[in-house]
Design a protein around this motif. Structure first.
Motif, PDB file in Angstrom:
ATOM      1  N   HIS A  25       0.922  -1.091   0.218  1.00 14.07           N
ATOM      2  CA  HIS A  25       0.029   0.200   0.212  1.00 14.07           C
ATOM      3  C   HIS A  25       1.210   1.576   0.408  1.00 14.07           C
ATOM      4  CE1 HIS A  25      -3.604  -2.726   1.091  1.00 14.07           C
ATOM      5  NE2 HIS A  25      -2.420  -3.302   1.875  1.00 14.07           N
ATOM      6  N   ALA A  26       0.755   2.264  -1.084  1.00 17.22           N
ATOM      7  CA  ALA A  26       1.138   3.388  -0.811  1.00 17.22           C
ATOM      8  C   ALA A  26       0.027   5.029  -0.623  1.00 17.22           C
ATOM      9  CB  ALA A  26       2.164   3.697  -1.851  1.00 17.22           C
ATOM     10  N   GLY A  27       0.232   5.878  -0.070  1.00 18.38           N
ATOM     11  CA  GLY A  27      -0.367   6.857  -0.253  1.00 18.38           C
ATOM     12  C   GLY A  27       0.552   7.866  -0.320  1.00 18.38           C
ATOM     13  N   ALA A  64       6.772  -2.760  -5.459  1.00 19.84           N
ATOM     14  CA  ALA A  64       7.683  -1.557  -4.798  1.00 19.84           C
ATOM     15  C   ALA A  64       7.186  -0.178  -5.356  1.00 19.84           C
ATOM     16  CB  ALA A  64       8.688  -1.842  -4.196  1.00 19.84           C
ATOM     17  N   ASP A  65       5.936  -0.093  -5.794  1.00 20.08           N
ATOM     18  CA  ASP A  65       6.291   0.648  -6.889  1.00 20.08           C
ATOM     19  C   ASP A  65       5.208   2.448  -6.259  1.00 20.08           C
ATOM     20  OD1 ASP A  65       6.754   1.169  -9.919  1.00 20.08           O
ATOM     21  OD2 ASP A  65       4.684   1.206 -10.305  1.00 20.08           O
ATOM     22  N   GLU A  70       3.551   8.070  -6.966  1.00 19.61           N
ATOM     23  CA  GLU A  70       3.480   9.699  -6.654  1.00 19.61           C
ATOM     24  C   GLU A  70       4.700  10.383  -8.195  1.00 19.61           C
ATOM     25  OE1 GLU A  70       4.450  12.314  -3.122  1.00 19.61           O
ATOM     26  OE2 GLU A  70       5.180  10.551  -2.810  1.00 19.61           O
ATOM     27  N   GLU A  71       6.153   9.988  -8.361  1.00 15.90           N
ATOM     28  CA  GLU A  71       6.401  10.409  -9.236  1.00 15.90           C
ATOM     29  C   GLU A  71       6.079  11.315 -10.470  1.00 15.90           C
ATOM     30  OE1 GLU A  71       9.999  12.888 -10.317  1.00 15.90           O
ATOM     31  OE2 GLU A  71       9.025  11.991  -8.779  1.00 15.90           O
ATOM     32  N   GLY A  72       5.536   9.909 -11.153  1.00 15.58           N
ATOM     33  CA  GLY A  72       4.224  10.107 -12.491  1.00 15.58           C
ATOM     34  C   GLY A  72       3.509  11.440 -11.873  1.00 15.58           C
ATOM     35  N   THR A  73       2.839  10.905 -10.550  1.00 10.79           N
ATOM     36  CA  THR A  73       1.698  12.086 -11.000  1.00 10.79           C
ATOM     37  C   THR A  73       2.055  13.918 -10.763  1.00 10.79           C
ATOM     38  OG1 THR A  73       0.205  10.752  -9.537  1.00 10.79           O
ATOM     39  CG2 THR A  73      -0.840  12.716  -8.995  1.00 10.79           C
TER      40      THR A  73
END
Length: 153
Positions: free
Chosen positions: A9-11, A132-133, A138-141
């Protein structure tokens, strides 16, 4: 390709102030011609399938290939739209036909003295080899918000 089964999970939350009224930024998301002008990877991307259905329950699709690289596919469903206030979507991403993630994203538009405060908040679930993406998402956003800025200004 790995057969390992993992889940992560990542936010993140990104906030940008733009010196334009909320309606101008809103239209960049709500009008197909506007969104086509900035959304995606620009010249580094060979466009594929595209669909745009901006309404609650509607779907967007953006597929394309990075030059000499993988095919990405974005499929979003609009779950909540309040004009000039917020857009909420759920979306799935694929890389070369492998399902990499499912996310929920909220986009908020707040009038401020010198324009609009735009807030993008996202929570993603990343599958298997893509576990782990999160930092890449976040960088793409951030890149998309830069493209939005260039489009607006």
């Amino acid at each position: 390709m790995t057969t390992e089964r993992r889940l992560a999970h990542a936010g993140f939350t990104l906030t940008r102030d733009y010196p334009v009224p909320p309606a101008r930024i809103w239209n960049a998301f709500a009008m197909e011609k506007e969104k086509l002008a900035w959304f995606g990877a620009g010249d580094a991307f060979e466009p594929g399938e595209w669909a745009f259905d901006f309404r609650v329950g509607g779907h967007d699709i953006d597929e394309g290939r990075f030059h000499d690289g993988p095919v990405t596919r974005y499929v979003a469903t609009y779950t909540d739209i309040v004009e000039h206030v917020r857009i909420v979507t759920t979306y799935d991403m694929w890389l070369d036909e492998v399902h990499m993630s499912t996310s929920v994203a909220s986009l908020e538009f707040e009038a401020i003295d010198n324009g609009t405060r735009f807030t993008h908040t996202e929570h993603g679930v990343f599958f298997d080899q893509f576990w782990a993406d999160g930092p890449n998402r976040e960088e793409g956003t951030r890149g998309n918000l830069e493209a939005l800025s260039n489009h607006l200004l």
